[in-house]
Enzyme design. Structure first.
Site, PDB file in Angstrom:
ATOM      1  N   GLU A  84      49.412  11.071  55.814  1.00 44.50           N
ATOM      2  CA  GLU A  84      50.418  10.157  56.557  1.00 44.50           C
ATOM      3  C   GLU A  84      51.444  10.877  57.486  1.00 44.50           C
ATOM      4  OE1 GLU A  84      50.495   6.216  53.828  1.00 44.50           O
ATOM      5  OE2 GLU A  84      51.756   7.870  52.872  1.00 44.50           O
TER       6      GLU A  84
HETATM    7  C1  ACM Z   1      48.633   8.376  50.136  1.00 42.04           C
HETATM    8  O1  ACM Z   1      48.189   7.502  49.334  1.00 42.04           O
HETATM    9  N1  ACM Z   1      49.330   8.622  50.963  1.00 42.04           N
HETATM   10  C2  ACM Z   1      47.773   9.674  49.742  1.00 42.04           C
END
Ligand code: ACM
Length: 489
Positions: A299
């Site tokens: 992310e």
């Molecule tokens: C995640 O759930 N951001 C690895």
């Protein structure tokens, strides 16, 4: 009525032999060879039998009399692998056999699950022959100790539950925007300035080097190894709050206790960044006896692909220079990877082509599909705790899936294993954690351990129901899924 047999995960071979059951008596003793590596295991099984039976069980290091004994032995004649084991129980004698001490730990928890309390307080073990070994080498649980800190004593309870279901990897998500949870000797400000916060202004905390060694040792004794995660190059607000040199202005960022993701980042062109990655990953690697260190990588929403690849490579180089192998969330598959790197699949909403390509180029895939294995997802719309961005996960959803065909085109032998994950934005204490883990963690454990032809939902339903008294005895909070006919409480 025959004694109940409800072992989870389902063993490869389990036969009732038709002999009379073993009865645990005051005379029952544990017998093991006096080798240093067996003494700890013998004490573990004596302690366990003592706790179940409510009295101390003696350990002997030589066989004296062939009756009323639980015998631990290392043998070679077993299926391949360190964790293979055999349990043979009959009237007067139980043999626990494995090739390694790690295998004996698996035999011991199987024995624990075989003990039935019969009327009159008698404890029996049905006469069975079990020969067992795991399907996957990596059977994990990832715990986010950053959004809410999990104290060592609570972590040990979770490790105990993991070991009970033969999980063998505890992945600790140690850092995120909301807090930094591991003391790093070369970078003391990380915990000094960034460990006291948690989501919603709840109290924080961190593990000292001694705490971390305690967790690693407690896990090792139960066959659970620790994989530490330092999440970079995003999810780093705790780091940029402690060290302003990691930001373009040179000013530290404010602390953060919300639950948005994707806003924080490192910068490849700042002189401090490379030294930070080297210092942190070499310190963390040196505190870790296991083979793997996790670099995060998920992310990172505000960075160009080239800069992301540069930072993933810098973190990976630091991990490898410290003698460890690299694990990262699935996004790292968009960068060049060394063969043997573990890519942790989590977001099922995106095109899987890069993960197939990474596997073809020698990466290994660890399966943590959000829609099956993210145990912070609500069970259904009425679940109070948890999130629901990956959907609702009832017990059967966590059970009924196949890791080897989850991503079309990934060769089966590229799958290193299965890992559940629990993120703690909404989970602030141990009851909240176990309410989400139980019963689903046992389902994931069976997906990871048992061969597909040994897995059957209807059969699992009946076996999981038998686990409830054990959770109750430990005082653990758990979810009474309507998909199961639980015993009367
Ligand atoms: C995640 O759930 N951001 C690895």
């Amino acid at each position: 009525m025959p004694d109940v047999i409800a072992v989870i995960p389902q063993p490869a071979v389990l036969e009732r032999t038709g002999d009379a059951p073993f009865v645990l008596t005051e005379a029952t003793t544990v017998v093991a060879d006096g080798r240093p590596d067996l003494i700890g295991i013998a004490v573990l099984v004596a302690d366990l039998l003592g706790r179940v039976g409510g009295r101390a069980v003696e350990v002997r290091y030589a066989e004296s009399g062939a009756s009323d004994i639980v015998r631990l032995r290392l043998v070679e004649s077993l299926p391949p692998g360190d964790e293979a084991y055999r349990v043979i129980s009959r009237n007067g004698r139980i043999d626990l056999e494995a090739r390694t001490p790690a295998g004996l730990v698996r035999a011991i928890v199987t024995l624990r699950q075989l003990i039935v309390s019969a009327p009159g307080g008698v404890l029996r073990v049905p006469a069975v022959r079990i020969e067992d070994s795991p399907r996957y080498d990596w059977r994990g649980l990832s715990i986010d100790v950053a959004r809410h800190f999990v104290p060592v004593r609570d972590l040990k309870v979770v490790i105990g539950v993991m070991a009970h279901y033969k999980l063998n990897v505890l992945h600790l998500h140690l850092t995120d925007d909301q807090g930094w949870r591991l003391h790093v000797p070369s970078r003391p400000l990380l915990t000094r300035l960034s460990s006291s916060t948690s989501v919603d202004g709840d109290p924080g905390g961190f593990y000292s080097a001694e705490d971390f060694a305690d967790i690693v040792g407690f896990g090792a004794a139960r066959g659970v190894r620790v994989v530490p995660e330092i999440d970079v190059p995003g999810h780093v607000n705790a780091a940029t709050h402690a060290y302003g040199e990691l930001t373009p202005s040179g000013e530290p960022t404010d602390s953060y206790t919300g639950i948005e993701v994707g806003f924080s980042r490192l910068h490849a062109d700042l002189p401090a960044t490379g030294a930070f990655l080297t210092d942190v990953f070499s310190d963390v690697a040196s505190m870790t006896p296991g083979d793997y260190v996790h670099i995060g990588g998920d992310e990172v929403l505000t960075m160009e692909a080239d800069e992301y690849a540069t930072l993933v490579a810098a973190a990976s180089t630091a991990v490898r220079a410290a003698g460890k192998k690299v694990v990262g969330w699935q996004e790292i598959a968009h960068t060049p990877l060394e063969p043997g790197t573990v890519v942790q699949y989590w977001d099922t909403r995106v095109d899987p082509a890069p993960f197939v390509a990474a596997a073809e180029a020698g990466a290994l895939l660890l399966m943590s599909p959000g829609s099956k294995a993210y145990l912070d997802m609500k069970y259904d719309a009425s679940t109070e705790l948890g999130l629901e961005w990956a959907g609702h996960i009832e017990l059967r959803d966590a059970y009924d899936w196949e890791p080897s065909t989850l991503i079309e085109g990934v060769p089966g032998d590229a799958v290193i294993g299965v890992e559940a994950a629990i993120w703690t934005e909404t989970l602030r204490d141990l009851p909240a954690l176990t309410q989400m883990l139980l019963p689903r963690l046992a389902a994931i454990a069976e997906v990871a351990w048992s061969a597909p032809e040994r897995r059957d939902w209807e059969d699992f339903r009946t076996r999981i129901a038998q686990q409830a008294p054990f959770w109750d005895r430990l005082g653990l909070s758990w979810y009474a899924s309507p998909q199961v006919d639980w015993p009367q409480r």
